[in-house]
Design a protein around this motif. Sequence first.
Motif, mmCIF file in Angstrom:
data_model
loop_
_atom_site.group_PDB
_atom_site.id
_atom_site.type_symbol
_atom_site.label_atom_id
_atom_site.label_comp_id
_atom_site.label_asym_id
_atom_site.label_seq_id
_atom_site.Cartn_x
_atom_site.Cartn_y
_atom_site.Cartn_z
ATOM 1 N N ARG A 146 68.975 86.025 62.598
ATOM 2 C CA ARG A 146 69.534 86.474 61.324
ATOM 3 C C ARG A 146 68.755 87.682 60.832
ATOM 4 O O ARG A 146 67.532 87.745 60.977
ATOM 5 N N ILE A 147 69.454 88.656 60.246
ATOM 6 C CA ILE A 147 68.798 89.780 59.582
ATOM 7 C C ILE A 147 68.897 89.514 58.085
ATOM 8 O O ILE A 147 69.990 89.573 57.502
ATOM 9 N N ILE A 148 67.740 89.212 57.487
ATOM 10 C CA ILE A 148 67.709 88.690 56.126
ATOM 11 C C ILE A 148 66.459 89.190 55.402
ATOM 12 O O ILE A 148 65.611 89.880 55.978
ATOM 13 N N ALA A 149 66.329 88.789 54.134
ATOM 14 C CA ALA A 149 65.099 88.978 53.378
ATOM 15 C C ALA A 149 64.173 87.803 53.665
ATOM 16 O O ALA A 149 64.639 86.694 53.986
ATOM 17 N N PRO A 150 62.845 87.992 53.562
ATOM 18 C CA PRO A 150 61.922 86.881 53.884
ATOM 19 C C PRO A 150 62.113 85.664 52.993
ATOM 20 O O PRO A 150 61.776 84.550 53.397
ATOM 21 N N GLU A 151 62.677 85.855 51.785
ATOM 22 C CA GLU A 151 62.912 84.715 50.895
ATOM 23 C C GLU A 151 63.947 83.748 51.465
ATOM 24 O O GLU A 151 64.034 82.594 51.031
ATOM 25 N N GLN A 152 64.737 84.200 52.435
ATOM 26 C CA GLN A 152 65.788 83.358 53.024
ATOM 27 C C GLN A 152 65.334 82.636 54.288
ATOM 28 O O GLN A 152 66.134 81.960 54.928
ATOM 29 N N LEU A 153 64.069 82.773 54.655
ATOM 30 C CA LEU A 153 63.568 82.145 55.870
ATOM 31 C C LEU A 153 63.680 80.629 55.801
ATOM 32 O O LEU A 153 63.461 80.020 54.752
ATOM 33 N N LYS A 154 63.975 80.032 56.955
ATOM 34 C CA LYS A 154 64.012 78.581 57.071
ATOM 35 C C LYS A 154 62.725 78.089 57.730
ATOM 36 O O LYS A 154 62.019 78.857 58.407
ATOM 37 N N THR A 155 62.433 76.834 57.559
ATOM 38 C CA THR A 155 61.232 76.248 58.149
ATOM 39 C C THR A 155 61.246 76.410 59.668
ATOM 40 O O THR A 155 62.235 76.111 60.330
ATOM 41 N N GLY A 156 60.152 76.940 60.209
ATOM 42 C CA GLY A 156 60.033 77.103 61.656
ATOM 43 C C GLY A 156 60.470 78.458 62.178
ATOM 44 O O GLY A 156 60.232 78.767 63.344
ATOM 45 N N GLU A 157 61.125 79.262 61.359
ATOM 46 C CA GLU A 157 61.570 80.580 61.810
ATOM 47 C C GLU A 157 60.416 81.589 61.770
ATOM 48 O O GLU A 157 59.551 81.526 60.892
ATOM 49 N N LYS A 158 60.439 82.519 62.705
ATOM 50 C CA LYS A 158 59.538 83.660 62.675
ATOM 51 C C LYS A 158 60.263 84.841 62.054
ATOM 52 O O LYS A 158 61.501 84.898 62.053
ATOM 53 N N PHE A 159 59.488 85.821 61.572
ATOM 54 C CA PHE A 159 60.074 86.962 60.862
ATOM 55 C C PHE A 159 59.499 88.253 61.415
ATOM 56 O O PHE A 159 58.283 88.467 61.411
ATOM 57 N N GLN A 160 60.393 89.122 61.920
ATOM 58 C CA GLN A 160 60.016 90.453 62.394
ATOM 59 C C GLN A 160 60.458 91.484 61.359
ATOM 60 O O GLN A 160 61.657 91.725 61.190
ATOM 61 N N PRO A 161 59.519 92.100 60.616
ATOM 62 C CA PRO A 161 59.916 93.092 59.596
ATOM 63 C C PRO A 161 60.668 94.265 60.216
ATOM 64 O O PRO A 161 60.391 94.687 61.341
ATOM 65 N N MET A 162 61.626 94.805 59.445
ATOM 66 C CA MET A 162 62.413 95.948 59.896
ATOM 67 C C MET A 162 62.410 97.079 58.864
ATOM 68 O O MET A 162 62.031 98.200 59.157
ATOM 69 N N TYR A 163 62.871 96.789 57.642
ATOM 70 C CA TYR A 163 63.041 97.825 56.628
ATOM 71 C C TYR A 163 62.337 97.422 55.337
ATOM 72 O O TYR A 163 62.262 96.237 54.997
ATOM 73 N N HIS A 164 61.830 98.414 54.626
ATOM 74 C CA HIS A 164 61.274 98.226 53.282
ATOM 75 C C HIS A 164 62.022 99.183 52.355
ATOM 76 O O HIS A 164 61.797 100.390 52.389
ATOM 77 N N ASP A 165 62.935 98.639 51.569
ATOM 78 C CA ASP A 165 63.816 99.450 50.727
ATOM 79 C C ASP A 165 63.312 99.496 49.290
ATOM 80 O O ASP A 165 62.960 98.460 48.710
ATOM 81 N N GLN A 166 63.287 100.684 48.715
ATOM 82 C CA GLN A 166 63.040 100.868 47.290
ATOM 83 C C GLN A 166 64.391 101.084 46.600
ATOM 84 O O GLN A 166 65.222 101.834 47.096
ATOM 85 N N PHE A 167 64.596 100.412 45.471
ATOM 86 C CA PHE A 167 65.846 100.583 44.736
ATOM 87 C C PHE A 167 65.726 101.734 43.742
ATOM 88 O O PHE A 167 64.688 101.902 43.085
#
Length: 274
Positions: free
Chosen positions: A127-148
Amino acid sequence: MKYFVAVYEQGSVSAASRQCYVAQPSLSAAIRQLEEQLNVSLFVRQPKGVTPTEDGERLYGHACRLLSQFQALQRSFTAPVNKIRFRLGLSRALGVERMSDLLRQFSQQVPGLELQLVEPDAACDARIIAPEQLKTGEKFQPMYHDQFQLAMPAGHPLALQQRIQLQDFSGLALIKRTPCEAWQKLYPELVRQGIQPDIRADIHTIEYALGLVSAGVACALVPDFEQLHQRQDLLLRPIAMAGLERRIGLAYSPVQASGPALETLLRLCQKSMA
């Protein structure tokens, strides 16, 4: 022949070069070489695009048949490729251009890939998501850092300012976009300070929000995508408030990380950070 068909169907050399992933001068040179070989003129060049000549119209049918026959010939000598089915969950408002480029590279680099795009909460391989949406056991590979930032129509009075203050939102025609990380932080602060913007619309997608901005309906909070700075119909200005940002990355299960499709996608996501 492939370049000729692309120019014929697109009605534009520049559009054909983008479709064929080749530099425009190279494509133009190939068309000129084809015209010299056939001793004819295939297109009439105009300020906005090209139109086929009578000879161009005649060649188009032959070119389509030749390309079709050549593709059939290639397939007859190509070993069958095992299909790789991959379900990718995508959050909304990730940026059409950059996601299209990522998925194009993914499809090209994984032979036999059958890619299915699904909602991020559906069953999927990654899944391509925000880190707040991570599920237990998932790893996270950062991609983008967006400023609004605040997107506004070209010629808007606030365009004269280098930075938008919170007081500038008082009575400002504004598009509410949900879900939106920046809106969830900005609006409560406006309420706390007694600042009331003029909400003109409540929509979900960045593309619709940008369309309303371009039409002069209202301003909107949008991620600072690079391609937006190249548009002439709207302007972006930073907002004097910390925390109006988001991080986007690839979430995946470590158990599935050994698959060729996921390995390729991880490599592309790591590259996107550069």
